[in-house]
Design an enzyme around this catalytic site. Structure first.
Site, PDB file in Angstrom:
ATOM      1  N   TYR A  32      19.764  11.172 -10.194  1.00 44.16           N
ATOM      2  CA  TYR A  32      19.028  11.423 -11.394  1.00 44.16           C
ATOM      3  C   TYR A  32      17.422  11.593 -10.885  1.00 44.16           C
ATOM      4  O   TYR A  32      17.299  11.260  -9.655  1.00 44.16           O
ATOM      5  CB  TYR A  32      19.236  10.718 -12.501  1.00 44.16           C
ATOM      6  N   LYS A 147      18.415   7.779  -5.464  1.00 42.54           N
ATOM      7  CA  LYS A 147      18.213   7.728  -6.710  1.00 42.54           C
ATOM      8  C   LYS A 147      19.675   7.841  -7.596  1.00 42.54           C
ATOM      9  O   LYS A 147      19.744   8.824  -8.016  1.00 42.54           O
ATOM     10  CB  LYS A 147      17.207   8.475  -7.073  1.00 42.54           C
TER      11      LYS A 147
HETATM   12  N1  PLP Z   1      11.562   1.965  -7.821  1.00 42.68           N
HETATM   13  C1  PLP Z   1      12.558   2.139  -8.765  1.00 42.68           C
HETATM   14  C2  PLP Z   1      13.654   1.238  -8.511  1.00 42.68           C
HETATM   15  C3  PLP Z   1      12.652   2.909  -9.608  1.00 42.68           C
HETATM   16  O1  PLP Z   1      13.712   3.103 -10.598  1.00 42.68           O
HETATM   17  C4  PLP Z   1      11.478   3.938  -9.825  1.00 42.68           C
HETATM   18  C5  PLP Z   1      11.483   4.980 -10.929  1.00 42.68           C
HETATM   19  O2  PLP Z   1      12.361   5.201 -11.696  1.00 42.68           O
HETATM   20  C6  PLP Z   1      10.352   4.044  -9.055  1.00 42.68           C
HETATM   21  C7  PLP Z   1      10.493   3.001  -8.037  1.00 42.68           C
HETATM   22  C8  PLP Z   1       9.299   4.831  -8.818  1.00 42.68           C
HETATM   23  O3  PLP Z   1       9.509   6.066  -8.502  1.00 42.68           O
HETATM   24  P1  PLP Z   1       8.680   7.415  -9.186  1.00 42.68           P
HETATM   25  O4  PLP Z   1       7.070   7.116  -8.654  1.00 42.68           O
HETATM   26  O5  PLP Z   1       9.341   8.615  -8.273  1.00 42.68           O
HETATM   27  O6  PLP Z   1       8.900   7.582 -10.641  1.00 42.68           O
END
Ligand code: PLP
Length: 283
Positions: A32, A147
């Site tokens: 996602y 992700k």
């Molecule tokens: N780390 C984790 C585990 C996350 O789930 C997310 C965002 O959902 C992030 C870091 C931050 O990523 P981004 O800046 O791309 O939203």
């Protein structure tokens, strides 16, 4: 009622249905993305799509992002739902097949959907008061750089934070911080350097983290991508998290100890403003 996107169609949210055999449901076999929207425009779109393509490739999910008009799909969702500020969620699973641990035969169509969530991102009261966080062991799987929708542990940790009367959890291996439950973790050292965990299989390569590192370097801040401990974070001048929905959010307390003077840091708030300016400038 919202309009959502599902497998090539725009439908009312209560008409969007997926199979009970979908591998996203049965095996968390899905990836996602979450992008933020400000002034009706998507922030850091290219970087989110690049990460989505990487997640699909790492999971060997047979779906070609360029086969669908994603800019058009997202623009339609924004327009039909009158979204000015909030987030867009996109999910792609390996599709529906009779339950089997083994992946289905090639050619099984992926299940693809997207929806919007209206929320206030720029005017977030948490930015005024700062977050209080606790640390907990990082018990997620070993490929956190992908992700995937396996978010149960993060969800449990957020419940634990709620029960402890704080705002969120930072996850640790030994005494080294990996990242927040759904954000990347950063500190500003007493020397004024920005420190955040180096990339690898242990953390998600945050899109906001990436943009912020560029912004910080452009404004003359030294950035160190390296591990740091709970004690170093507690003794830091400032601390904050980055994510698509929180942008740059100050952290003022870690495991009951104040960071700096216990108020959102000056550098952190300057970086938050710089990130929001960068977002608004994208148009
Ligand atoms: N780390 C984790 C585990 C996350 O789930 C997310 C965002 O959902 C992030 C870091 C931050 O990523 P981004 O800046 O791309 O939203």
């Amino acid at each position: 009622m919202r309009t959502v996107y599902l497998n090539g169609q725009f439908v009312a949210e209560d008409a969007a249905q997926v199979s009970i055999f979908d591998r996203g449901l049965l095996f968390a076999d899905a990836v996602y993305e979450v992008c933020s929207v400000i002034d009706g425009r998507i922030i850091d779109y290219a970087a989110h799509m690049m990460r989505l393509e990487r997640s699909l490739a790492e999971m060997t999910i047979d779906y070609d992002c360029s086969a669908a008009d994603w800019p058009g799909i997202l623009a339609t969702l924004i327009e039909r739902n009158g979204l000015t500020e909030g987030t867009i969620y996109m999910q792609i699973s390996r599709g529906a097949a009779d339950r089997d641990f083994l992946f289905p035969a090639p050619g099984t169509p992926a299940t693809v959907f997207a929806f919007t969530q209206a929320r206030s991102l720029v005017a977030n009261p948490m930015a005024e008061r700062g977050m209080r966080i606790i640390t907990r062991p990082d018990r997620r799987w070993g490929r956190r750089d992908i992700k995937t929708v396996q978010l149960l542990y993060a969800s449990m940790m957020k419940m634990e934070a709620r029960a402890a009367g704080v705002d969120d959890v930072w996850l640790v291996e030994g005494d080294v911080i990996t990242e927040g439950s759904s954000q990347n973790a950063c500190i500003i050292t007493p020397q004024g350097h920005l420190v955040t965990r180096d990339l690898g299989h242990h953390i998600l390569p945050g899109v906001t983290r990436l943009s912020l590192i560029d912004i910080a370097r452009e404004s003359g801040i030294t950035v160190e991508e390296r591990p740091f401990t709970i004690a170093e974070a507690q003794g830091a001048a400032e601390a904050f998290v980055t994510s698509a929905s929180m942008f740059v959010m100050p952290v003022v307390e870690i495991d009951g100890l104040s960071v700096g003077d216990g108020r959102p840091g000056v550098e952190t708030m300057a970086l938050r403003k710089a990130y929001i300016d960068h977002a608004r400038a994208q148009g």
